[in-house]
Design a protein around this motif. Sequence first.
Motif, PDB file in Angstrom:
ATOM      1  N   THR A 127     -69.241  54.713  -5.077  1.00 36.40           N
ATOM      2  CA  THR A 127     -67.964  54.134  -4.652  1.00 36.40           C
ATOM      3  C   THR A 127     -67.141  55.204  -3.950  1.00 36.40           C
ATOM      4  O   THR A 127     -67.160  56.366  -4.318  1.00 36.40           O
ATOM      5  N   SER A 128     -66.415  54.777  -2.920  1.00 34.82           N
ATOM      6  CA  SER A 128     -65.674  55.715  -2.087  1.00 34.82           C
ATOM      7  C   SER A 128     -64.602  56.441  -2.896  1.00 34.82           C
ATOM      8  O   SER A 128     -63.878  55.839  -3.680  1.00 34.82           O
ATOM      9  N   SER A 129     -64.509  57.766  -2.705  1.00 31.15           N
ATOM     10  CA  SER A 129     -63.506  58.557  -3.420  1.00 31.15           C
ATOM     11  C   SER A 129     -62.121  58.326  -2.825  1.00 31.15           C
ATOM     12  O   SER A 129     -61.110  58.557  -3.476  1.00 31.15           O
ATOM     13  N   GLY A 130     -62.079  57.879  -1.583  1.00 29.17           N
ATOM     14  CA  GLY A 130     -60.801  57.667  -0.917  1.00 29.17           C
ATOM     15  C   GLY A 130     -60.222  58.945  -0.321  1.00 29.17           C
ATOM     16  O   GLY A 130     -59.198  58.912   0.338  1.00 29.17           O
ATOM     17  N   HIS A 131     -60.894  60.064  -0.568  1.00 29.51           N
ATOM     18  CA  HIS A 131     -60.449  61.336   0.010  1.00 29.51           C
ATOM     19  C   HIS A 131     -61.452  61.764   1.059  1.00 29.51           C
ATOM     20  O   HIS A 131     -62.638  61.869   0.765  1.00 29.51           O
TER      21      HIS A 131
ATOM     22  N   ASP B  59     -64.171  60.131  27.759  1.00 31.16           N
ATOM     23  CA  ASP B  59     -64.267  58.803  27.159  1.00 31.16           C
ATOM     24  C   ASP B  59     -65.129  58.941  25.911  1.00 31.16           C
ATOM     25  O   ASP B  59     -66.350  59.057  26.000  1.00 31.16           O
ATOM     26  N   VAL B  60     -64.440  58.959  24.775  1.00 32.22           N
ATOM     27  CA  VAL B  60     -65.100  59.266  23.511  1.00 32.22           C
ATOM     28  C   VAL B  60     -65.602  57.995  22.840  1.00 32.22           C
ATOM     29  O   VAL B  60     -64.870  57.010  22.719  1.00 32.22           O
ATOM     30  N   LEU B  61     -66.854  58.023  22.420  1.00 39.62           N
ATOM     31  CA  LEU B  61     -67.405  56.954  21.594  1.00 39.62           C
ATOM     32  C   LEU B  61     -67.808  57.586  20.270  1.00 39.62           C
ATOM     33  O   LEU B  61     -68.732  58.401  20.211  1.00 39.62           O
ATOM     34  N   LEU B  62     -67.050  57.234  19.234  1.00 40.00           N
ATOM     35  CA  LEU B  62     -67.272  57.791  17.897  1.00 40.00           C
ATOM     36  C   LEU B  62     -68.420  57.038  17.231  1.00 40.00           C
ATOM     37  O   LEU B  62     -68.417  55.805  17.166  1.00 40.00           O
ATOM     38  N   ILE B  63     -69.405  57.793  16.747  1.00 37.09           N
ATOM     39  CA  ILE B  63     -70.644  57.219  16.197  1.00 37.09           C
ATOM     40  C   ILE B  63     -70.653  57.392  14.684  1.00 37.09           C
ATOM     41  O   ILE B  63     -70.617  58.517  14.181  1.00 37.09           O
ATOM     42  N   GLU B  64     -70.716  56.273  13.961  1.00 35.11           N
ATOM     43  CA  GLU B  64     -70.704  56.372  12.500  1.00 35.11           C
ATOM     44  C   GLU B  64     -71.805  55.492  11.913  1.00 35.11           C
ATOM     45  O   GLU B  64     -72.181  54.464  12.486  1.00 35.11           O
ATOM     46  N   ASP B  65     -72.318  55.907  10.774  1.00 43.71           N
ATOM     47  CA  ASP B  65     -73.387  55.142  10.134  1.00 43.71           C
ATOM     48  C   ASP B  65     -72.877  53.802   9.588  1.00 43.71           C
ATOM     49  O   ASP B  65     -73.498  52.771   9.770  1.00 43.71           O
ATOM     50  N   ILE B  66     -71.713  53.855   8.904  1.00 42.31           N
ATOM     51  CA  ILE B  66     -71.269  52.644   8.210  1.00 42.31           C
ATOM     52  C   ILE B  66     -69.750  52.573   8.126  1.00 42.31           C
ATOM     53  O   ILE B  66     -69.081  53.587   7.931  1.00 42.31           O
ATOM     54  N   TYR B  67     -69.239  51.378   8.317  1.00 37.98           N
ATOM     55  CA  TYR B  67     -67.808  51.132   8.162  1.00 37.98           C
ATOM     56  C   TYR B  67     -67.626  50.463   6.799  1.00 37.98           C
ATOM     57  O   TYR B  67     -67.956  49.298   6.622  1.00 37.98           O
ATOM     58  N   ASP B  68     -67.137  51.249   5.830  1.00 40.22           N
ATOM     59  CA  ASP B  68     -67.007  50.745   4.461  1.00 40.22           C
ATOM     60  C   ASP B  68     -65.529  50.504   4.162  1.00 40.22           C
ATOM     61  O   ASP B  68     -64.992  49.455   4.499  1.00 40.22           O
ATOM     62  N   THR B  69     -64.849  51.478   3.552  1.00 42.85           N
ATOM     63  CA  THR B  69     -63.411  51.279   3.303  1.00 42.85           C
ATOM     64  C   THR B  69     -62.573  51.575   4.550  1.00 42.85           C
ATOM     65  O   THR B  69     -61.402  51.214   4.615  1.00 42.85           O
ATOM     66  N   GLY B  70     -63.180  52.270   5.515  1.00 44.07           N
ATOM     67  CA  GLY B  70     -62.466  52.608   6.748  1.00 44.07           C
ATOM     68  C   GLY B  70     -61.761  53.955   6.707  1.00 44.07           C
ATOM     69  O   GLY B  70     -61.234  54.408   7.719  1.00 44.07           O
ATOM     70  N   THR B  71     -61.761  54.600   5.542  1.00 45.46           N
ATOM     71  CA  THR B  71     -61.027  55.861   5.393  1.00 45.46           C
ATOM     72  C   THR B  71     -61.560  56.946   6.335  1.00 45.46           C
ATOM     73  O   THR B  71     -60.791  57.603   7.044  1.00 45.46           O
ATOM     74  N   THR B  72     -62.873  57.120   6.338  1.00 44.51           N
ATOM     75  CA  THR B  72     -63.468  58.163   7.178  1.00 44.51           C
ATOM     76  C   THR B  72     -63.135  57.929   8.650  1.00 44.51           C
ATOM     77  O   THR B  72     -62.697  58.853   9.346  1.00 44.51           O
ATOM     78  N   LEU B  73     -63.334  56.697   9.111  1.00 43.87           N
ATOM     79  CA  LEU B  73     -63.091  56.413  10.522  1.00 43.87           C
ATOM     80  C   LEU B  73     -61.630  56.615  10.892  1.00 43.87           C
ATOM     81  O   LEU B  73     -61.313  57.125  11.958  1.00 43.87           O
TER      82      LEU B  73
ATOM     83  N   ASN C 271     -63.606  41.941   1.719  1.00 37.87           N
ATOM     84  CA  ASN C 271     -62.393  41.146   1.883  1.00 37.87           C
ATOM     85  C   ASN C 271     -61.164  42.020   2.101  1.00 37.87           C
ATOM     86  O   ASN C 271     -60.369  41.785   2.994  1.00 37.87           O
ATOM     87  N   ASN C 272     -61.021  43.017   1.224  1.00 31.61           N
ATOM     88  CA  ASN C 272     -59.868  43.898   1.397  1.00 31.61           C
ATOM     89  C   ASN C 272     -60.312  45.320   1.666  1.00 31.61           C
ATOM     90  O   ASN C 272     -60.841  46.000   0.803  1.00 31.61           O
ATOM     91  N   ARG C 273     -60.122  45.722   2.894  1.00 34.15           N
ATOM     92  CA  ARG C 273     -60.494  47.048   3.320  1.00 34.15           C
ATOM     93  C   ARG C 273     -59.247  47.914   3.289  1.00 34.15           C
ATOM     94  O   ARG C 273     -58.141  47.432   3.521  1.00 34.15           O
ATOM     95  N   LYS C 274     -59.419  49.204   3.001  1.00 31.38           N
ATOM     96  CA  LYS C 274     -58.272  50.097   2.930  1.00 31.38           C
ATOM     97  C   LYS C 274     -57.628  50.271   4.312  1.00 31.38           C
ATOM     98  O   LYS C 274     -56.417  50.187   4.466  1.00 31.38           O
ATOM     99  N   TYR C 275     -58.454  50.498   5.319  1.00 29.75           N
ATOM    100  CA  TYR C 275     -57.950  50.675   6.685  1.00 29.75           C
ATOM    101  C   TYR C 275     -58.710  49.749   7.615  1.00 29.75           C
ATOM    102  O   TYR C 275     -59.939  49.745   7.605  1.00 29.75           O
ATOM    103  N   ASP C 276     -57.973  48.998   8.410  1.00 31.01           N
ATOM    104  CA  ASP C 276     -58.616  48.193   9.443  1.00 31.01           C
ATOM    105  C   ASP C 276     -58.651  48.997  10.726  1.00 31.01           C
ATOM    106  O   ASP C 276     -57.617  49.274  11.323  1.00 31.01           O
ATOM    107  N   VAL C 277     -59.839  49.398  11.100  1.00 28.99           N
ATOM    108  CA  VAL C 277     -60.019  50.187  12.317  1.00 28.99           C
ATOM    109  C   VAL C 277     -60.851  49.328  13.271  1.00 28.99           C
ATOM    110  O   VAL C 277     -61.924  48.857  12.886  1.00 28.99           O
ATOM    111  N   PRO C 278     -60.364  49.084  14.488  1.00 28.83           N
ATOM    112  CA  PRO C 278     -61.164  48.251  15.410  1.00 28.83           C
ATOM    113  C   PRO C 278     -62.472  48.937  15.800  1.00 28.83           C
ATOM    114  O   PRO C 278     -62.468  50.110  16.167  1.00 28.83           O
ATOM    115  N   ILE C 279     -63.571  48.209  15.682  1.00 34.43           N
ATOM    116  CA  ILE C 279     -64.890  48.749  16.016  1.00 34.43           C
ATOM    117  C   ILE C 279     -65.392  48.013  17.257  1.00 34.43           C
ATOM    118  O   ILE C 279     -65.522  46.781  17.238  1.00 34.43           O
TER     119      ILE C 279
END
Length: 180
Positions: free
Chosen positions: A75-79, A94-108, A134-142
């Motif tokens: 589970t995400s530590s949130g830090h 023109d930056v395209l940020l590459i991430e493995d997974i969008y979970d809580t959104g904190t990292t992104l 359903n409830n994500r900590k941060y909504d980041v447009p992907i």
Amino acid sequence: MMTNDLEYVLLAEDKIQQRISELAGEIVRDYRGTNLILVAILKGGVIFLSDLTRQISIPHSYDIVGAASYGDGTTSSGHVIITKDVEISLKDRDVLLIEDIYDTGTTLKVVKDLLLVHGPRSLEICALLWKEKNNRKYDVPIKYIGFSIPDVFVVGYGLDYNEKYRNLPCIGVLKKEFYS
Ligand code: IMP
Ligand code: MG
């Protein structure tokens, strides 16, 4: 075989590779004539980056940022701790940020804010996996999403459990006995 540790395979290797070539096609179409740079997040994002960059047939650069969030558990530590900044200037890129997974959104959220300080011309996100929550900590447009998956803990293709299983070519769910 490490795949024997899996309860089931969610995404097989050929399915992942097929989707990556589709994503690369969309990126080529959208970024032709721009000053594209892919920026992947350590450590999970580098496997995806290495396959994606070789499928993108227009000139571009790539760089890496370091961010750590999950610690040991499932589970995400949130830090989120930034462990490494980019080395190439992002000014007017023109930056395209590459991430493995969008979970809580904190990292992104944290990495996006860091990259914006570097003054890119544009900044979008490409995530291989998008967890249905359903409830994500941060909504980041992907902008680009590889696969939408259920809210389960997965390993493989860069994703780890206690730093293991990143090297699996597929993505799956571990058998219960392997979570200590
Ligand atoms: P977030 O900050 O909560 O969005 O989590 C993002 C990071 O946590 C990802 O970059 C992954 O490294 C890790 N993570 C999230 N979900 C999983 C999972 O199901 N398996 C393995 N790692 C995960
Ligand atoms: Mg991890």
